[in-house]
Design a protein around this motif. Structure first.
Motif, PDB file in Angstrom:
ATOM      1  N   LEU A 100       0.803  -1.221   0.000  1.00  0.00           N
ATOM      2  CA  LEU A 100       0.000   0.000   0.000  1.00  0.00           C
ATOM      3  C   LEU A 100       0.837   1.272   0.000  1.00  0.00           C
ATOM      4  CD1 LEU A 100      -2.865  -0.825   2.531  1.00  0.00           C
ATOM      5  CD2 LEU A 100      -2.944  -0.871   0.033  1.00  0.00           C
ATOM      6  N   LEU A 101       0.316   2.259  -0.690  1.00  0.00           N
ATOM      7  CA  LEU A 101       0.911   3.594  -0.667  1.00  0.00           C
ATOM      8  C   LEU A 101       0.691   4.218   0.705  1.00  0.00           C
ATOM      9  CD1 LEU A 101       2.109   6.086  -2.192  1.00  0.00           C
ATOM     10  CD2 LEU A 101      -0.253   6.716  -2.728  1.00  0.00           C
ATOM     11  N   THR A 102       1.756   4.828   1.246  1.00  0.00           N
ATOM     12  CA  THR A 102       1.653   5.582   2.488  1.00  0.00           C
ATOM     13  C   THR A 102       2.069   7.023   2.197  1.00  0.00           C
ATOM     14  OG1 THR A 102       3.920   5.036   3.148  1.00  0.00           O
ATOM     15  CG2 THR A 102       2.173   3.521   3.830  1.00  0.00           C
ATOM     16  N   ASN A 103       2.269   7.791   3.239  1.00  0.00           N
ATOM     17  CA  ASN A 103       2.622   9.205   3.057  1.00  0.00           C
ATOM     18  C   ASN A 103       4.111   9.441   2.859  1.00  0.00           C
ATOM     19  OD1 ASN A 103       0.048  10.501   3.222  1.00  0.00           O
ATOM     20  ND2 ASN A 103      -0.004   9.958   5.396  1.00  0.00           N
ATOM     21  N   ASN A 104       4.891   8.355   2.690  1.00  0.00           N
ATOM     22  CA  ASN A 104       6.342   8.545   2.534  1.00  0.00           C
ATOM     23  C   ASN A 104       6.754   8.914   1.105  1.00  0.00           C
ATOM     24  OD1 ASN A 104       6.227   6.177   1.046  1.00  0.00           O
ATOM     25  ND2 ASN A 104       7.253   4.907   2.579  1.00  0.00           N
ATOM     26  N   GLY A 105       5.797   8.940   0.183  1.00  0.00           N
ATOM     27  CA  GLY A 105       6.092   9.394  -1.179  1.00  0.00           C
ATOM     28  C   GLY A 105       6.611   8.333  -2.113  1.00  0.00           C
ATOM     29  N   GLN A 106       6.829   7.120  -1.614  1.00  0.00           N
ATOM     30  CA  GLN A 106       7.337   6.038  -2.453  1.00  0.00           C
ATOM     31  C   GLN A 106       6.179   5.424  -3.250  1.00  0.00           C
ATOM     32  OE1 GLN A 106       9.410   3.014  -0.290  1.00  0.00           O
ATOM     33  NE2 GLN A 106       9.868   1.784  -2.107  1.00  0.00           N
ATOM     34  N   ARG A 107       6.333   5.381  -4.565  1.00  0.00           N
ATOM     35  CA  ARG A 107       5.266   4.898  -5.430  1.00  0.00           C
ATOM     36  C   ARG A 107       4.982   3.418  -5.174  1.00  0.00           C
ATOM     37  NH1 ARG A 107       2.481   6.469  -9.848  1.00  0.00           N
ATOM     38  NH2 ARG A 107       1.823   4.849 -11.314  1.00  0.00           N
ATOM     39  N   LYS A 108       3.679   3.071  -5.126  1.00  0.00           N
ATOM     40  CA  LYS A 108       3.262   1.698  -4.880  1.00  0.00           C
ATOM     41  C   LYS A 108       2.185   1.271  -5.897  1.00  0.00           C
ATOM     42  CE  LYS A 108       5.935   0.989  -1.394  1.00  0.00           C
ATOM     43  NZ  LYS A 108       5.456   0.840  -0.030  1.00  0.00           N
ATOM     44  N   THR A 109       1.864  -0.011  -5.844  1.00  0.00           N
ATOM     45  CA  THR A 109       0.868  -0.537  -6.772  1.00  0.00           C
ATOM     46  C   THR A 109      -0.539  -0.090  -6.404  1.00  0.00           C
ATOM     47  OG1 THR A 109       2.236  -2.494  -7.147  1.00  0.00           O
ATOM     48  CG2 THR A 109      -0.056  -2.636  -7.830  1.00  0.00           C
ATOM     49  N   LEU A 110      -0.831  -0.051  -5.114  1.00  0.00           N
ATOM     50  CA  LEU A 110      -2.204   0.204  -4.661  1.00  0.00           C
ATOM     51  C   LEU A 110      -2.249   1.228  -3.542  1.00  0.00           C
ATOM     52  CD1 LEU A 110      -5.248  -0.743  -4.680  1.00  0.00           C
ATOM     53  CD2 LEU A 110      -4.586  -2.401  -2.908  1.00  0.00           C
ATOM     54  N   SER A 111      -3.276   2.055  -3.576  1.00  0.00           N
ATOM     55  CA  SER A 111      -3.584   2.918  -2.436  1.00  0.00           C
ATOM     56  C   SER A 111      -5.055   2.722  -2.088  1.00  0.00           C
ATOM     57  CB  SER A 111      -3.302   4.389  -2.758  1.00  0.00           C
ATOM     58  OG  SER A 111      -4.059   4.821  -3.878  1.00  0.00           O
ATOM     59  N   ILE A 112      -5.349   2.811  -0.795  1.00  0.00           N
ATOM     60  CA  ILE A 112      -6.727   2.741  -0.329  1.00  0.00           C
ATOM     61  C   ILE A 112      -7.112   4.112   0.209  1.00  0.00           C
ATOM     62  CG2 ILE A 112      -8.331   1.690   1.318  1.00  0.00           C
ATOM     63  CD1 ILE A 112      -6.611  -0.811   1.272  1.00  0.00           C
ATOM     64  N   VAL A 113      -8.083   4.720  -0.432  1.00  0.00           N
ATOM     65  CA  VAL A 113      -8.560   6.040  -0.015  1.00  0.00           C
ATOM     66  C   VAL A 113      -9.916   5.846   0.671  1.00  0.00           C
ATOM     67  CG1 VAL A 113      -9.309   8.317  -0.777  1.00  0.00           C
ATOM     68  CG2 VAL A 113      -7.325   7.230  -1.856  1.00  0.00           C
ATOM     69  N   TYR A 114      -9.939   6.177   1.925  1.00  0.00           N
ATOM     70  CA  TYR A 114     -11.146   5.975   2.737  1.00  0.00           C
ATOM     71  C   TYR A 114     -12.063   7.195   2.616  1.00  0.00           C
ATOM     72  CZ  TYR A 114     -13.923   5.206   7.026  1.00  0.00           C
ATOM     73  OH  TYR A 114     -14.935   5.033   7.950  1.00  0.00           O
ATOM     74  N   VAL A 115     -13.281   6.952   2.119  1.00  0.00           N
ATOM     75  CA  VAL A 115     -14.302   8.000   2.023  1.00  0.00           C
ATOM     76  C   VAL A 115     -15.323   7.697   3.114  1.00  0.00           C
ATOM     77  CG1 VAL A 115     -15.906   9.219   0.508  1.00  0.00           C
ATOM     78  CG2 VAL A 115     -13.897   8.078  -0.470  1.00  0.00           C
ATOM     79  N   SER A 116     -15.232   8.425   4.184  1.00  0.00           N
ATOM     80  CA  SER A 116     -15.914   8.074   5.431  1.00  0.00           C
ATOM     81  C   SER A 116     -17.376   8.516   5.466  1.00  0.00           C
ATOM     82  CB  SER A 116     -15.160   8.733   6.598  1.00  0.00           C
ATOM     83  OG  SER A 116     -15.973   8.794   7.743  1.00  0.00           O
ATOM     84  N   SER A 117     -18.174   7.658   6.085  1.00  0.00           N
ATOM     85  CA  SER A 117     -19.537   8.031   6.475  1.00  0.00           C
ATOM     86  C   SER A 117     -19.671   8.001   7.996  1.00  0.00           C
ATOM     87  CB  SER A 117     -20.562   7.088   5.835  1.00  0.00           C
ATOM     88  OG  SER A 117     -20.648   7.286   4.446  1.00  0.00           O
ATOM     89  N   ASP A 118     -18.542   8.149   8.676  1.00  0.00           N
ATOM     90  CA  ASP A 118     -18.568   8.167  10.138  1.00  0.00           C
ATOM     91  C   ASP A 118     -19.367   9.356  10.657  1.00  0.00           C
ATOM     92  OD1 ASP A 118     -16.906   5.871  10.632  1.00  0.00           O
ATOM     93  OD2 ASP A 118     -15.234   7.052   9.877  1.00  0.00           O
TER      94      ASP A 118
END
Length: 208
Positions: A100-118
């Motif tokens: 998974l992509l994190t905030n470290n800037g290193q390119r990855k295959t997948l990122s999960i973007v959470y669109v919250s209904s909390d």
């Protein structure tokens, strides 16, 4: 008179054939234009399609789109009992490996973007605190804009958001980062059924 009429008719036919020979074709103009259009459609520059990038309007997606090959937009909520098994399946499939992509800037295959209904900021923080997701900020207007764009939200939000819902939560919409086109809207089901193999499944779909 009959002979004169026949000679006149023959003369007209000869003149007509000469005119058509001069212009080089007897096909109607419409047929020629259609043939040209059909020929050109088979040789369109594929880069044209990548100019149509509908998600560029969302600043909060910019980082994920630029640093991962696929983006999983995960519409869910901490209070939703149906979201819990999907969130756990995401953790199990992608939370341990360096995928998974994190905030470290290193390119990855997948990122999960959470669109919250909390319902509250506290719920939102607790749900995302230990996960390698890239959540849309709780108070960002783009959170609801994304829900409208993809016609996806919780039932309790319909009165506020006022749109015709296509997908309830939890929903996982997998996006091709380059074209910004939708690969599948069944990402949540895929992860629950296939686990980590869902990623390879999406990559194959991306190549179709």
């Amino acid at each position: 008179m009959i002979i004169l009429s026949i000679l006149t008719l023959v003369g007209l036919i000869i003149v007509w054939e000469s005119v058509m020979s001069f212009f080089g074709s007897s096909s109607p103009p419409g047929d020629s234009m259609q043939n040209d259009a059909a020929h050109n459609s088979r040789h369109l520059d594929k880069s044209y399609f990548y100019e149509q990038r509908p998600l560029d309007q969302f600043f909060e997606l910019k980082y994920a789109l630029e640093h991962s090959k696929l983006v999983l937009l995960y519409f869910a909520a901490s209070w939703c009992p149906m979201s819990t098994p999907i969130s756990n399946a995401l953790d199990e499939a992608f939370g341990k490996d360096d995928v998974l992509l994190t905030n470290n800037g290193q390119r990855k295959t997948l990122s999960i973007v959470y669109v919250s209904s909390d319902k509250t900021l506290e719920q939102y923080k607790e749900y995302t605190r230990k996960r390698q997701w890239l959540p849309i900020p709780f108070d960002s207007p783009e959170k609801n804009q994304l829900k409208r764009h993809f016609a996806t939200c919780a039932h309790r939000e319909l009165e506020e958001l006022q749109f015709d819902r296509k997908h309830e939560i939890p929903t996982g919409i997998v996006i091709d980062s380059r074209s910004q086109g939708i690969i599948t809207t069944s990402g949540a089901d895929d992860v629950e059924e296939m686990g980590a193999e869902a990623l390879e499944h999406w990559l194959k779909m991306q190549g179709w």
